[in-house]
Design a protein around this motif. Structure first.
Motif, PDB file in Angstrom:
ATOM      1  N   ASP A 228       0.846  -1.188   0.000  1.00  0.00           N
ATOM      2  CA  ASP A 228       0.000   0.000   0.000  1.00  0.00           C
ATOM      3  C   ASP A 228       0.883   1.240   0.000  1.00  0.00           C
ATOM      4  N   GLY A 229       0.273   2.363  -0.268  1.00  0.00           N
ATOM      5  CA  GLY A 229       1.029   3.603  -0.332  1.00  0.00           C
ATOM      6  C   GLY A 229       0.115   4.798  -0.416  1.00  0.00           C
ATOM      7  N   LYS A 230       0.699   5.961  -0.245  1.00  0.00           N
ATOM      8  CA  LYS A 230      -0.087   7.192  -0.384  1.00  0.00           C
ATOM      9  C   LYS A 230       0.843   8.350  -0.739  1.00  0.00           C
ATOM     10  N   VAL A 231       0.263   9.372  -1.319  1.00  0.00           N
ATOM     11  CA  VAL A 231       0.945  10.607  -1.629  1.00  0.00           C
ATOM     12  C   VAL A 231       0.084  11.746  -1.098  1.00  0.00           C
ATOM     13  N   SER A 232       0.712  12.779  -0.545  1.00  0.00           N
ATOM     14  CA  SER A 232      -0.079  13.845   0.067  1.00  0.00           C
ATOM     15  C   SER A 232       0.617  15.185  -0.083  1.00  0.00           C
ATOM     16  N   TYR A 233      -0.182  16.226   0.003  1.00  0.00           N
ATOM     17  CA  TYR A 233       0.319  17.594   0.021  1.00  0.00           C
ATOM     18  C   TYR A 233      -0.405  18.349   1.127  1.00  0.00           C
ATOM     19  N   GLU A 234       0.363  19.008   1.987  1.00  0.00           N
ATOM     20  CA  GLU A 234      -0.200  19.710   3.137  1.00  0.00           C
ATOM     21  C   GLU A 234       0.333  21.132   3.164  1.00  0.00           C
ATOM     22  N   TRP A 235      -0.513  22.093   3.529  1.00  0.00           N
ATOM     23  CA  TRP A 235      -0.106  23.486   3.564  1.00  0.00           C
ATOM     24  C   TRP A 235      -0.659  24.173   4.809  1.00  0.00           C
ATOM     25  N   THR A 236      -0.019  25.260   5.195  1.00  0.00           N
ATOM     26  CA  THR A 236      -0.419  26.033   6.362  1.00  0.00           C
ATOM     27  C   THR A 236      -0.774  27.445   5.933  1.00  0.00           C
ATOM     28  N   GLY A 237      -1.210  28.260   6.894  1.00  0.00           N
ATOM     29  CA  GLY A 237      -1.590  29.635   6.612  1.00  0.00           C
ATOM     30  C   GLY A 237      -2.983  29.925   7.118  1.00  0.00           C
ATOM     31  N   ASP A 238      -3.534  31.058   6.702  1.00  0.00           N
ATOM     32  CA  ASP A 238      -4.897  31.413   7.117  1.00  0.00           C
ATOM     33  C   ASP A 238      -5.903  30.375   6.627  1.00  0.00           C
ATOM     34  N   VAL A 239      -5.634  29.828   5.462  1.00  0.00           N
ATOM     35  CA  VAL A 239      -6.408  28.697   4.943  1.00  0.00           C
ATOM     36  C   VAL A 239      -5.448  27.512   4.859  1.00  0.00           C
ATOM     37  N   SER A 240      -5.584  26.571   5.772  1.00  0.00           N
ATOM     38  CA  SER A 240      -4.688  25.410   5.819  1.00  0.00           C
ATOM     39  C   SER A 240      -5.437  24.161   5.388  1.00  0.00           C
ATOM     40  N   GLY A 241      -4.683  23.133   5.056  1.00  0.00           N
ATOM     41  CA  GLY A 241      -5.356  21.910   4.657  1.00  0.00           C
ATOM     42  C   GLY A 241      -4.405  20.834   4.185  1.00  0.00           C
ATOM     43  N   LYS A 242      -4.988  19.775   3.657  1.00  0.00           N
ATOM     44  CA  LYS A 242      -4.234  18.619   3.179  1.00  0.00           C
ATOM     45  C   LYS A 242      -5.070  17.883   2.146  1.00  0.00           C
ATOM     46  N   VAL A 243      -4.410  17.382   1.103  1.00  0.00           N
ATOM     47  CA  VAL A 243      -5.049  16.497   0.130  1.00  0.00           C
ATOM     48  C   VAL A 243      -4.180  15.254   0.001  1.00  0.00           C
ATOM     49  N   TRP A 244      -4.817  14.109  -0.274  1.00  0.00           N
ATOM     50  CA  TRP A 244      -4.065  12.864  -0.357  1.00  0.00           C
ATOM     51  C   TRP A 244      -4.747  11.877  -1.296  1.00  0.00           C
ATOM     52  N   ALA A 245      -3.961  10.901  -1.738  1.00  0.00           N
ATOM     53  CA  ALA A 245      -4.468   9.789  -2.539  1.00  0.00           C
ATOM     54  C   ALA A 245      -3.656   8.555  -2.169  1.00  0.00           C
ATOM     55  N   GLY A 246      -4.330   7.394  -2.128  1.00  0.00           N
ATOM     56  CA  GLY A 246      -3.643   6.180  -1.710  1.00  0.00           C
ATOM     57  C   GLY A 246      -4.109   4.959  -2.490  1.00  0.00           C
ATOM     58  N   PHE A 247      -3.408   3.840  -2.281  1.00  0.00           N
ATOM     59  CA  PHE A 247      -3.773   2.587  -2.940  1.00  0.00           C
ATOM     60  C   PHE A 247      -3.418   1.420  -2.029  1.00  0.00           C
ATOM     61  N   ILE A 248      -4.010   0.245  -2.343  1.00  0.00           N
ATOM     62  CA  ILE A 248      -3.716  -0.986  -1.633  1.00  0.00           C
ATOM     63  C   ILE A 248      -3.927  -2.157  -2.588  1.00  0.00           C
ATOM     64  N   SER A 249      -3.145  -3.233  -2.430  1.00  0.00           N
ATOM     65  CA  SER A 249      -3.285  -4.411  -3.281  1.00  0.00           C
ATOM     66  C   SER A 249      -2.730  -5.633  -2.568  1.00  0.00           C
ATOM     67  N   GLN A 250      -3.424  -6.768  -2.722  1.00  0.00           N
ATOM     68  CA  GLN A 250      -2.921  -8.043  -2.212  1.00  0.00           C
ATOM     69  C   GLN A 250      -3.546  -9.190  -2.995  1.00  0.00           C
ATOM     70  N   LYS A 251      -2.736 -10.174  -3.353  1.00  0.00           N
ATOM     71  CA  LYS A 251      -3.216 -11.344  -4.069  1.00  0.00           C
ATOM     72  C   LYS A 251      -3.611 -12.433  -3.074  1.00  0.00           C
ATOM     73  N   GLY A 268      -8.837  12.029  -0.789  1.00  0.00           N
ATOM     74  CA  GLY A 268      -9.476  12.805   0.263  1.00  0.00           C
ATOM     75  C   GLY A 268      -8.822  14.149   0.432  1.00  0.00           C
ATOM     76  N   GLY A 269      -9.471  14.987   1.209  1.00  0.00           N
ATOM     77  CA  GLY A 269      -8.931  16.298   1.495  1.00  0.00           C
ATOM     78  C   GLY A 269      -9.621  16.924   2.684  1.00  0.00           C
ATOM     79  N   LYS A 270      -8.920  17.826   3.329  1.00  0.00           N
ATOM     80  CA  LYS A 270      -9.519  18.589   4.425  1.00  0.00           C
ATOM     81  C   LYS A 270      -8.994  20.015   4.363  1.00  0.00           C
ATOM     82  N   ILE A 271      -9.814  20.939   4.819  1.00  0.00           N
ATOM     83  CA  ILE A 271      -9.473  22.353   4.763  1.00  0.00           C
ATOM     84  C   ILE A 271      -9.987  23.029   6.029  1.00  0.00           C
ATOM     85  N   ASN A 272      -9.203  23.982   6.538  1.00  0.00           N
ATOM     86  CA  ASN A 272      -9.577  24.732   7.732  1.00  0.00           C
ATOM     87  C   ASN A 272      -9.499  26.219   7.431  1.00  0.00           C
ATOM     88  N   ILE A 273     -10.589  26.908   7.664  1.00  0.00           N
ATOM     89  CA  ILE A 273     -10.673  28.354   7.475  1.00  0.00           C
ATOM     90  C   ILE A 273     -11.207  28.950   8.769  1.00  0.00           C
TER      91      ILE A 273
END
Length: 402
Positions: A228-251, A268-273
């Protein structure tokens, strides 16, 4: 708060912006710094059950831990030969003495009786080492929260509360596991996590293979390592937040299902204002989810099915100015379609949805008082007939971080 306590506790605090994140016990020990932290939480829950899915179960009162079990984490870190080295052990336990282990021990709603010497278990969910450097990343080896679905559960407001799944045995409730996301679970893994490049990061892991049937497995069962794995981007400031995407696999391979591969992805994503917060999440997969037609759902692979699975949740929160109380409302749903060649529960379509409203008040910088109301509806549709049920839960309690 112990930075190495891991995603379950530190992540819960950070995700919910609680002030307890600066608590903890720091002990210098030669070249090492030992860090001790954790939480204790207990809730009174009153759950009213109705419908065919909960036939014979009326109303249940309990005193138990919530989605996040009480925990004691012990970790340490040091710098040696240009490497950051650390380890972590975290011991989880529940307040409910009724028989059952975690959320998957006894029958979810009918198992066990309360006995002083039988029913509460210490669950070591974290036991891992890490080494690395800020210039090239970190290697983790051991047991910790899985990558796929981790941001979904860590962004869930009920991580500081109860959510759905109250009224049964075990060390924790479900939050909105199975009615909005698939449980990330605590998995043996070897993981690489990248450095943080101005908010951007990624991680990937080889993880222990999971059984894919609830029934007894014969000698023909062959488990493969998952990834499994994921990639994400997160930022701060007056408007802060995070977005991400992930995957999983098993035979998987066994005599019941033959060869097939469970797989899934999520975004997914989240934002704070100011004092407002918003979370949105979606997942999709095949052979990914277990739904039982009762409260329990959202467990990886255990159904042994070539099912089609999808779901997600939305959540909004608002922090009252001055008072500090955080109010939240969320809705989530999980669906599992077993009509496409499923060997277990063939032709049965499950739908598990819930909405939850909560209030989380910081009485002190370490102690939060919690009140929630959760309403869950489950449905199972098949040619043999349809069943449904509702579980309505009121919960009141407190969670203390240290």
């Amino acid at each position: 708060m112990n930075k190495k306590l891991g995603l379950a506790v530190a992540g819960a605090v950070l995700a919910f912006s609680a002030s307890a994140a600066n608590a903890g016990i720091i002990i210098p020990a030669g070249d090492w710094t030992v860090d001790i932290g954790g939480n204790v939480n207990t809730y009174y829950t009153n759950t009213k059950f109705s419908g065919d899915a909960f036939d014979g179960i009326g109303r249940k009162n309990s005193v138990s831990t919530g989605l996040l079990p009480s925990a004691l984490g012990i970790g340490a870190k040091t710098r040696q030969n240009d490497l950051d080295i650390a380890f972590q052990f975290t011991f989880f336990v529940g307040a409910n003495s009724e028989s059952g282990f975690g959320t998957t021990g006894a029958t979810p709603l009918n198992g066990g009786e309360s006995r002083a010497g039988d029913g509460n278990s210490i669950n070591i969910r974290q036991a891992y080492l890490t080494f690395g450097d800020a210039s090239w990343g970190t290697i983790k080896a051991g047991r910790d929260l899985g990558l796929f679905g981790s941001d979904a559960i860590l962004s869930d407001m009920t991580l500081l509360g109860v959510g759905v799944g109250a009224g049964g045995p075990g060390n924790s409730t479900l939050g909105r596991i199975g009615s909005g996301y698939v449980y990330a679970d605590w998995i043996g893994q070897i993981q690489y996590a990248s450095p943080n490049w101005n908010g951007f990061s990624f991680a990937v892991a080889a993880r222990e293979g999971l059984r894919n049937q609830l029934a007894q497995i014969g000698d023909e069962e062959k488990t493969k390592l998952g990834v499994d794995g994921k990639v994400s981007y997160e930022w701060t400031g007056d408007v802060s937040g995070k977005v991400w995407a992930g995957f999983i696999s098993q035979k998987h391979n066994n005599t019941l299902t033959g060869d097939y591969t469970s797989r899934g992805y999520d975004v997914g994503g989240k934002i704070n204002i100011a004092d407002f917060g918003l979370v949105g999440y979606y997942y999709d997969g095949k052979g990914l989810d277990l739904q039982t037609g009762q409260q329990l759902g959202g467990l990886q692979f255990l159904g042994g099915n070539k099912s089609d699975d999808k779901g997600g949740y939305v959540q909004g929160t608002y922090k009252l100015p001055g008072v500090g109380t955080k109010l939240g409302l969320s809705y989530g749903i999980s669906k599992s379609d077993n009509s496409n060649g499923a060997a277990v529960n063939p032709g049965v379509d499950f739908e598990n949805k819930s909405w939850i409203v909560g209030a989380y008040h910081p009485l002190t910088k370490s102690l939060n008082l919690v009140a929630e109301y959760a309403q869950q509806k489950v449905e199972a549709d098949s040619l043999a007939g349809n069943i449904d049920g509702k579980a309505k839960t009121i919960s009141l309690g407190a969670i203390l971080f240290f």
